[in-house]
Structures are given as C-alpha cells and as structure tokens.
Enzyme design. Sequence first.
Site, PDB file in Angstrom:
ATOM      1  CG  HIS A 271      77.006 147.764 -11.659  1.00  0.00           C
ATOM      2  ND1 HIS A 271      75.954 148.535 -11.753  1.00  0.00           N
ATOM      3  CD2 HIS A 271      76.731 147.559 -10.217  1.00  0.00           C
ATOM      4  CE1 HIS A 271      75.229 148.838 -10.953  1.00  0.00           C
ATOM      5  NE2 HIS A 271      75.835 148.162  -9.634  1.00  0.00           N
ATOM      6  CG  ASP A 328      79.200 143.429  -3.947  1.00  0.00           C
ATOM      7  OD1 ASP A 328      78.260 143.522  -4.402  1.00  0.00           O
ATOM      8  OD2 ASP A 328      79.218 144.020  -2.777  1.00  0.00           O
TER       9      ASP A 328
HETATM   10  C1  SDX Z   1      75.659 144.894  -6.493  1.00  0.00           C
HETATM   11  O1  SDX Z   1      72.042 147.349  -8.854  1.00  0.00           O
HETATM   12  C2  SDX Z   1      73.016 147.640  -8.068  1.00  0.00           C
HETATM   13  O2  SDX Z   1      73.099 148.787  -8.100  1.00  0.00           O
HETATM   14  C3  SDX Z   1      73.570 146.712  -7.196  1.00  0.00           C
HETATM   15  C4  SDX Z   1      74.774 147.161  -6.306  1.00  0.00           C
HETATM   16  C5  SDX Z   1      74.205 148.236  -5.298  1.00  0.00           C
HETATM   17  O3  SDX Z   1      75.117 149.023  -4.778  1.00  0.00           O
HETATM   18  O4  SDX Z   1      73.035 148.060  -4.914  1.00  0.00           O
HETATM   19  O5  SDX Z   1      75.495 147.710  -6.949  1.00  0.00           O
HETATM   20  C6  SDX Z   1      75.491 145.898  -5.553  1.00  0.00           C
HETATM   21  O6  SDX Z   1      74.620 143.938  -6.319  1.00  0.00           O
HETATM   22  C7  SDX Z   1      76.881 144.662  -7.120  1.00  0.00           C
HETATM   23  C8  SDX Z   1      76.708 143.311  -8.258  1.00  0.00           C
HETATM   24  C9  SDX Z   1      77.204 142.291  -7.306  1.00  0.00           C
HETATM   25  N1  SDX Z   1      77.080 140.989  -7.863  1.00  0.00           N
HETATM   26  C10 SDX Z   1      78.063 140.067  -8.401  1.00  0.00           C
HETATM   27  O7  SDX Z   1      79.250 140.690  -8.380  1.00  0.00           O
HETATM   28  C11 SDX Z   1      77.663 138.946  -9.010  1.00  0.00           C
HETATM   29  C12 SDX Z   1      78.415 138.468 -10.350  1.00  0.00           C
HETATM   30  N2  SDX Z   1      77.779 139.423 -11.210  1.00  0.00           N
HETATM   31  C13 SDX Z   1      76.670 139.219 -12.191  1.00  0.00           C
HETATM   32  O8  SDX Z   1      75.933 137.958 -11.676  1.00  0.00           O
HETATM   33  C14 SDX Z   1      76.051 140.399 -13.053  1.00  0.00           C
HETATM   34  O9  SDX Z   1      77.222 140.887 -13.504  1.00  0.00           O
HETATM   35  C15 SDX Z   1      75.093 141.420 -12.316  1.00  0.00           C
HETATM   36  C16 SDX Z   1      74.077 140.412 -11.469  1.00  0.00           C
HETATM   37  C17 SDX Z   1      75.782 142.226 -11.386  1.00  0.00           C
HETATM   38  C18 SDX Z   1      74.368 142.028 -13.451  1.00  0.00           C
HETATM   39  O10 SDX Z   1      73.758 141.216 -14.189  1.00  0.00           O
HETATM   40  P1  SDX Z   1      72.961 141.533 -15.491  1.00  0.00           P
HETATM   41  O11 SDX Z   1      72.973 143.318 -15.606  1.00  0.00           O
HETATM   42  O12 SDX Z   1      71.772 141.209 -15.634  1.00  0.00           O
HETATM   43  O13 SDX Z   1      73.904 140.978 -16.711  1.00  0.00           O
HETATM   44  P2  SDX Z   1      73.495 139.553 -17.444  1.00  0.00           P
HETATM   45  O14 SDX Z   1      73.294 138.615 -16.309  1.00  0.00           O
HETATM   46  O15 SDX Z   1      72.431 139.832 -18.239  1.00  0.00           O
HETATM   47  O16 SDX Z   1      74.934 139.339 -17.927  1.00  0.00           O
HETATM   48  C19 SDX Z   1      75.264 139.972 -19.282  1.00  0.00           C
HETATM   49  C20 SDX Z   1      76.492 139.088 -20.077  1.00  0.00           C
HETATM   50  C21 SDX Z   1      75.980 137.322 -19.893  1.00  0.00           C
HETATM   51  O17 SDX Z   1      76.756 136.942 -20.864  1.00  0.00           O
HETATM   52  P3  SDX Z   1      75.818 136.679 -22.270  1.00  0.00           P
HETATM   53  O18 SDX Z   1      74.666 135.738 -21.932  1.00  0.00           O
HETATM   54  O19 SDX Z   1      75.658 137.989 -22.645  1.00  0.00           O
HETATM   55  O20 SDX Z   1      76.919 136.028 -22.964  1.00  0.00           O
HETATM   56  O21 SDX Z   1      77.527 139.106 -19.210  1.00  0.00           O
HETATM   57  C22 SDX Z   1      77.614 137.879 -18.402  1.00  0.00           C
HETATM   58  C23 SDX Z   1      76.316 137.091 -18.464  1.00  0.00           C
HETATM   59  O22 SDX Z   1      76.815 135.568 -18.634  1.00  0.00           O
HETATM   60  N3  SDX Z   1      78.192 138.075 -17.192  1.00  0.00           N
HETATM   61  C24 SDX Z   1      79.247 137.516 -16.381  1.00  0.00           C
HETATM   62  C25 SDX Z   1      79.504 138.261 -15.161  1.00  0.00           C
HETATM   63  N4  SDX Z   1      78.318 139.022 -15.141  1.00  0.00           N
HETATM   64  C26 SDX Z   1      77.571 138.984 -16.372  1.00  0.00           C
HETATM   65  N5  SDX Z   1      80.025 136.430 -16.666  1.00  0.00           N
HETATM   66  C27 SDX Z   1      80.950 136.093 -15.976  1.00  0.00           C
HETATM   67  N6  SDX Z   1      80.930 136.624 -14.507  1.00  0.00           N
HETATM   68  C28 SDX Z   1      80.285 137.748 -14.148  1.00  0.00           C
HETATM   69  N7  SDX Z   1      80.328 138.139 -13.107  1.00  0.00           N
END
Ligand code: SDX
Length: 392
Positions: A271, A328
């Site tokens: 998140h 989720d």
């Molecule tokens: C919702 O914003 C809100 O409030 C949204 C929400 C709401 O109520 O409106 O809470 C609802 O959308 C919840 C999130 C649902 N999405 C998912 O579950 C999809 C999987 N999660 C990710 O795609 C991600 O964690 C996000 C999109 C939720 C957040 O992305 P960020 O903050 O942009 O973080 P990032 O993509 O920069 O990741 C940071 C690191 C990265 O690794 P490095 O490049 O630093 O090595 O963490 C890794 C990412 O690769 N990473 C994950 C991961 N999420 C982040 N690796 C594996 N699995 C994951 N789920």
Amino acid sequence: ETGVITLDRGFKNTGSCSSSITFLDGEKGILRYRGYSIESLAEGADFLEVAYLLIFGELPSKEQLHKFHTDIKGESHVDEDVKKILDGFPKSAHPMGVLSSLTSALIAFNPSSVNVNSEEDMYKAIVKIMGKFPVLVSWALRKNQGTPLNYGDNSLGYVENILKMMFKKPNEEYVQNQVVIDALDKLLILHADHEQNCSTSTVRLVGSSHAGLFASLSAGICALWGPLHGGANQAVIEMLEAIKADGGDTKKYMAKAKDKEDPFRLMGFGHRVYKNFDPRAKIIKVAAEEVLNDLGIDDPILDIAKGLAEEALSDPYFVDRKLYPNVDFYSGIIYRALGIPTEMFTVMFALGRLPGWIAQWKEMRELKEPIGRPRQIYTGENDRPFKTIENR
Ligand code: SDX
C-alpha cells in the site's frame, strides 16, 4: 514552488488538496471518517449513516437519516431507455465497463445533475446518484449472469434492497439472511473513503474542470478498475485460485513476486500509505472467518490466503518493503461467500466508494479548488527544422 518544477512520479510526496473528510496514518494504521475510527463505524453504524457522515460531515439524527433515505428512495428509478444501452453490451462485457458507461449515460437522463450551482442542486444530484447507482450495480450483475433485471423494493433497507435487486430469482420469493446483509453493510463501510487514492484523485481532477458529478464518478470507476487499485480484489481471488490449482504451492508465487524479471505481483499486498498494516484488512479478515462460519462455508481459498499472508509476513523481501495485506486481500473471500461472481468484486468496491467520491467531489467544489493542471519535466527533442516528406 513557483517557477521550479519538482518531479514527483505517482505523486508519492505531493499533497493535492486540503480535506476534512478522511484521515489516514500509514505508520500507525489509523483510518478515520470525519474523526470517527473505522473500527467504531464498522461496529456501530450502517452504510447509509456512514455515507451521510462522509458527505455532510456529521452522523445523522434519526430524522436526518430517514429523510436522506426517503429522498434516495424517491430517486431510485432508472429510465427504461438506459436498458437499451445495457442491452447493447455483450454478456462477456466486464461489469466495471458496464457500470462506468451506464453512470455516464445517466447524465443524458438527468441533465439537471450536471450544473450544481447551489446547495439544493448539489443535494438533488447526490440523492439521485445514491438512488440510481445500486440499480446500475444490480443490472451489471444481472447482465453478467444473463438473468432478468430486478427493480428495487423501497420497503427494504438500503443494503438489503441492493441484495434483493442483485439476487432475487424470477418467480421465487426473495429471502436474504441478516448475516449476508450485515457482512455486505460492513464491507461497504470499510470501502467508503480513503482520502486521495487514485480513483478519488481522478474524481476530483475531472470535477475540477466543472464536469458534472456523474461524469466525474464515471471516470473514477475507470480508475478503480485497474488491478493495481480496486481491480486487485478480483486479481487476488484469481491468484489464490491459481495457487489452489497449483496444489497450494505458495512458495512458487512468492518467488515469482520477488523475481524482478517477472511482472507478477502478490495481489492484495502492499500500500502506498499503510506501512505496517491496513486496518481494513484486519477487520475484513475477522469478518471473512465469521461469515464463512455463520454460512457454514468451508472455502479452501481462505486457508490458502492465510497461509500466503503468514509466509509473506515473515519473508525479508516483503518485510523490508513493508508489504502487508491490504483491503483487497480478504474482501473477495466474503464476496464469494455472498454468491457474488469474481468479475463483480470491483463493482462492489465502487458501490462502497461512491459516498467517498461524492464527499470529496462536493468538498472540491465547495472549496472552489482551481482546475487541476500539473506541469512536467520535458525530455523531448530541442527545436528542429521541419522536413518535407521527400526528405524523410
Ligand atoms: C487499493 O491508495 C489507496 O488508498 C488505494 C486503496 C483505497 O482504498 O483506495 O487502499 C485501495 O488500491 C489497495 C491496493 C490494491 N493493489 C494491489 O494489491 C496490487 C498489488 N500492490 C502493488 O501493486 C503496490 O503495492 C501498490 C500499487 C498498492 C502500491 O504501489 P507503490 O506505493 O507505488 O509501491 P511500489 O510499486 O513503488 O513498490 C515498492 C516496492 C517495489 O520493489 P523495489 O522496486 O523497491 O525493489 O515494493 C515492491 C515493488 O516491486 N512491491 C511488491 C508489491 N507491491 C510493491 N512486490 C510484490 N508484490 C507486491 N504486491
């Protein structure tokens, strides 16, 4: 700063507005709507009360809630011609595309809802969409299942009416049990607002051009559809079903999620704001266990989910990146138990988020926020002479 453009991809460190609606503390896992904790509202209020709180700023009295619900019931009809648009979709259409299209189509049938230049106009547009949106949600489900459309029953509560429109079988008495009604009511409360997330920022940005409320909501539905946002609740169940089909091999999926070459992410994890835990996920996990128990459902997907969460919570890759189950991760398990098809999960998220989107849009207009128009860092070509086609 004026003059200097600071690049902030994904707006990770940018505040887009001031708001008094929802408060998040990502470190402490705190979520409050108008100062009330999500835990207290999930326990003590119902969804319509929370919708009123988010939109108007205070918990309603009995009389205020009754008037709000009565006004909403008075607006719960959807023009028969909207069905012609629904009929045009193939059965295979994704329900989020149907919902966004029908929400936008409502504009043509409710032109007065476009220009909200007074508090009265605003209130009318709000009760219109609060009354009609559940009908569109039920129609999206019925289209997806190829079953006849239902009409609402104004003798029922707001959430029970939604369930009846979604699930009443032709020529059968409608029976719904309180466990299902309470579970959906709680889920909708937990989804109702979340400050400046992707879809809410979209609703605000579209609305900042003074596009109408329904147009702004239709845009928000499309933003929520993405698997990185609300679409994750559908992607989580698809992932858990894939793991189940793979013999419950969570290690394989954990490895995929950590492999930088592999675009796969562990859906339902991580998140932008919550860096310790998502308070909603905590509540939904307990609710999922209670609902399955109350309904006597033994869903192996819940066990796989809990196993995956335990593994990730002790894996350095996830712990270092502060990746925890988000809203989720467990919600789909409850939707399944309620008999909602997987491709409808994000529609249910939109149904819950509707009052939050409305509240944020209303605040943006009331505070007379300027039109959203960010700048950029230009990385393209410098000035260069035109070349005729013969010379290219
Ligand atoms: C919702 O914003 C809100 O409030 C949204 C929400 C709401 O109520 O409106 O809470 C609802 O959308 C919840 C999130 C649902 N999405 C998912 O579950 C999809 C999987 N999660 C990710 O795609 C991600 O964690 C996000 C999109 C939720 C957040 O992305 P960020 O903050 O942009 O973080 P990032 O993509 O920069 O990741 C940071 C690191 C990265 O690794 P490095 O490049 O630093 O090595 O963490 C890794 C990412 O690769 N990473 C994950 C991961 N999420 C982040 N690796 C594996 N699995 C994951 N789920």
